[in-house]
Design an enzyme around this catalytic site. Structure first.
Site, mmCIF file in Angstrom:
data_model
loop_
_atom_site.group_PDB
_atom_site.id
_atom_site.type_symbol
_atom_site.label_atom_id
_atom_site.label_comp_id
_atom_site.label_asym_id
_atom_site.label_seq_id
_atom_site.Cartn_x
_atom_site.Cartn_y
_atom_site.Cartn_z
ATOM 1 N N ASP A 9 0.846 -1.198 0.000
ATOM 2 C CA ASP A 9 0.000 0.000 0.000
ATOM 3 C C ASP A 9 0.881 1.248 0.000
ATOM 4 O OD1 ASP A 9 -2.353 -1.464 0.142
ATOM 5 O OD2 ASP A 9 -2.675 -1.130 2.277
ATOM 6 N N ARG A 15 -1.331 -0.610 -8.499
ATOM 7 C CA ARG A 15 -2.732 -0.288 -8.165
ATOM 8 C C ARG A 15 -2.806 1.242 -8.204
ATOM 9 N NH1 ARG A 15 -3.858 -0.987 -2.193
ATOM 10 N NH2 ARG A 15 -4.384 -3.142 -2.634
HETATM 11 C C1 LIG Z 1 -8.823 -1.189 -3.226
HETATM 12 C C2 LIG Z 1 -8.373 0.151 -2.729
HETATM 13 C C3 LIG Z 1 -7.105 0.291 -2.214
HETATM 14 C C4 LIG Z 1 -6.645 1.542 -1.781
HETATM 15 N N1 LIG Z 1 -5.350 1.677 -1.363
HETATM 16 C C5 LIG Z 1 -4.894 2.913 -1.053
HETATM 17 C C6 LIG Z 1 -3.517 3.134 -0.746
HETATM 18 O O1 LIG Z 1 -2.691 2.205 -0.724
HETATM 19 N N2 LIG Z 1 -3.130 4.394 -0.446
HETATM 20 C C7 LIG Z 1 -4.006 5.456 -0.464
HETATM 21 O O2 LIG Z 1 -3.590 6.591 -0.230
HETATM 22 N N3 LIG Z 1 -5.304 5.260 -0.729
HETATM 23 C C8 LIG Z 1 -5.771 4.032 -1.019
HETATM 24 N N4 LIG Z 1 -7.095 3.869 -1.335
HETATM 25 C C9 LIG Z 1 -8.064 4.973 -1.073
HETATM 26 C C10 LIG Z 1 -8.169 5.915 -2.252
HETATM 27 O O3 LIG Z 1 -6.992 6.654 -2.376
HETATM 28 C C11 LIG Z 1 -9.344 6.897 -2.084
HETATM 29 O O4 LIG Z 1 -9.178 7.642 -0.916
HETATM 30 C C12 LIG Z 1 -10.708 6.220 -2.029
HETATM 31 O O5 LIG Z 1 -10.770 5.106 -2.869
HETATM 32 C C13 LIG Z 1 -11.798 7.205 -2.477
HETATM 33 O O6 LIG Z 1 -11.571 7.613 -3.786
HETATM 34 P P1 LIG Z 1 -12.492 7.195 -5.023
HETATM 35 O O7 LIG Z 1 -11.587 6.862 -6.148
HETATM 36 O O8 LIG Z 1 -13.446 6.156 -4.642
HETATM 37 O O9 LIG Z 1 -13.196 8.550 -5.487
HETATM 38 P P2 LIG Z 1 -13.961 9.710 -4.717
HETATM 39 O O10 LIG Z 1 -14.004 10.855 -5.657
HETATM 40 O O11 LIG Z 1 -13.406 9.938 -3.341
HETATM 41 O O12 LIG Z 1 -15.384 9.087 -4.542
HETATM 42 C C14 LIG Z 1 -16.221 8.806 -5.659
HETATM 43 C C15 LIG Z 1 -17.529 8.222 -5.154
HETATM 44 O O13 LIG Z 1 -17.272 6.953 -4.557
HETATM 45 C C16 LIG Z 1 -18.058 6.754 -3.401
HETATM 46 N N5 LIG Z 1 -17.155 6.652 -2.231
HETATM 47 C C17 LIG Z 1 -15.836 6.916 -2.185
HETATM 48 N N6 LIG Z 1 -15.337 6.667 -0.957
HETATM 49 C C18 LIG Z 1 -16.374 6.252 -0.224
HETATM 50 C C19 LIG Z 1 -16.516 5.845 1.126
HETATM 51 N N7 LIG Z 1 -15.485 5.811 1.975
HETATM 52 N N8 LIG Z 1 -17.751 5.481 1.550
HETATM 53 C C20 LIG Z 1 -18.799 5.488 0.715
HETATM 54 N N9 LIG Z 1 -18.727 5.873 -0.573
HETATM 55 C C21 LIG Z 1 -17.543 6.254 -1.031
HETATM 56 C C22 LIG Z 1 -18.963 7.937 -3.297
HETATM 57 O O14 LIG Z 1 -20.142 7.633 -4.004
HETATM 58 C C23 LIG Z 1 -18.187 9.023 -4.036
HETATM 59 O O15 LIG Z 1 -19.008 10.027 -4.535
HETATM 60 C C24 LIG Z 1 -7.542 2.650 -1.812
HETATM 61 C C25 LIG Z 1 -8.816 2.505 -2.341
HETATM 62 C C26 LIG Z 1 -9.238 1.289 -2.816
HETATM 63 C C27 LIG Z 1 -10.591 1.181 -3.409
#
Ligand SMILES: Cc1cc2nc3c(=O)[nH]c(=O)nc-3n(C[C@H](O)[C@H](O)[C@H](O)COP(=O)(O)OP(=O)(O)OC[C@H]3O[C@@H](n4cnc5c(N)ncnc54)[C@H](O)[C@@H]3O)c2cc1C
Length: 308
Positions: free
Chosen positions: A132, A185
């Protein structure tokens, strides 16, 4: 909303609140939406159920910065145990590891030694370790450790990394990783970063995400696109279809408990979906980052809590 986001990220580092939440039944009940449970068995049960629904899994044993080598080793042991359980139960799952939990802030050599031993173990079982990405002070050292490990011919393909589209440096990092043949990723990024290193505006983070995902999709390496954002997913699908990239050549990744409807829909459409399943007693910082991403989750959780 950015104020609330910052507030939740700040609270994620509050020790008193963390102790209160992690040690009370109230806190555990709240966390259960995003955390599979407290024990390895809970995570394995969830992984099995997700596999039955046609989803792949990555398991995260929760915990971040450790304060001694013994603690880092203990955290690593849980991952070694997980690799053996995944193999024994024939689960379609890999592991996601944070290097601070493996002692990165005590000594990069300690964290690298543990990353290597996990990659060796994963390799022996035909599995894979995803490292991560944490905050930007650790980006370079995390990249260095993954690149060193992956450069060992026997471990190439057994370890991958995460790149965050909010960082200005990410395009250059992806170019390097593609040249090295390392699986990425791509996510947007979950930490609070200053404007000197990361795009402050969501529109720019999204634009960067689309551009970087196209770089990944166009490469011959198997990557993961981690997002719940339907616009990002639609852009990736459109790019893949325009360029004749088969859905089997990449995967979407989403967090346990977030947009389950979308996870199922993508599987139904024939895309690969990997669900990130966290478990363990140290769930508080992870949980607070999920609230920071979508402060409306607080209302959602509260409603469910009182309904139950
Ligand atoms: C499999 C996976 C691994 C990850 N690993 C890392 C990592 O190693 N390091 C790191 O910094 N980040 C990591 N993240 C977190 C990532 O960086 C984002 O903070 C997170 O995924 C929210 O971004 P988004 O792309 O979903 O878009 P956003 O623009 O934040 O959200 C888009 C839409 O998705 C939905 N959504 C997003 N988050 C949520 C939530 N928590 N609860 C409910 N609905 C939500 C909502 O409908 C929102 O409008 C990971 C995320 C995933 C899915």
């Amino acid at each position: 909303m950015p104020v609330l986001r910052s507030a939740f990220i700040a609270l994620s580092k509050n020790r008193l609140l963390r102790r209160f939440c992690e040690q009370t039944r109230f806190g555990r009940r709240m966390s259960s939406r995003f955390v599979a449970g407290m024990e390895i068995g809970d995570a394995l049960r969830v992984a099995e159920a997700l596999n039955h629904q046609g989803m792949l899994v990555t398991l995260d044993s929760l915990g971040e910065s450790v304060s001694s080598e013994a603690e880092a080793q203990k955290a690593a042991d849980i991952y070694h145990e997980l690799l053996d359980w995944i193999n024994a139960r024939k689960l379609n799952a890999n592991i996601s590891v944070k290097l601070t939990q493996m002692g990165l802030e005590l000594s990069p050599e300690l964290a690298e030694g543990i990353a290597v031993s996990l990659a060796e173990h994963a390799k022996s079982l035909g599995n894979f370790v995803r490292i991560d990405m944490e905050d930007s002070s650790l980006t370079q050292v995390t990249l260095d450790i993954v690149r060193h490990t992956s450069a060992r011919p026997d471990l190439h393909g057994s370890i991958g990394i995460v790149i965050q589209s909010y960082l200005y440096r990410s395009q250059a990092d992806i170019e390097q990783l593609l040249a090295d043949g390392i699986r990425v990723r791509l996510c947007k990024g979950a930490y609070k970063e200053p404007p000197e290193v990361a795009y402050p505006a969501k529109a720019d983070v999204d634009k960067s995400y689309v551009k970087l995902s196209e770089m990944l999709l166009a490469s011959p390496i198997y990557h993961g696109l981690a997002t719940h954002d339907e616009a990002m997913i639609a852009a990736a699908k459109a790019f893949a279809s325009r360029n004749g990239i088969d859905p089997s050549r990449f995967e979407f990744q989403m967090l346990y408990g977030v947009r389950r409807d979308l996870q199922r829909k993508l599987v139904g459409e024939g895309y690969k979906v990997r669900v990130y399943v966290p478990f363990g007693r140290e769930w508080f910082p992870y949980f607070m980052r999920r609230l920071a991403e979508r402060p409306a989750n607080v209302i959602f959780l509260a409603k469910n809590f009182f309904r139950n």
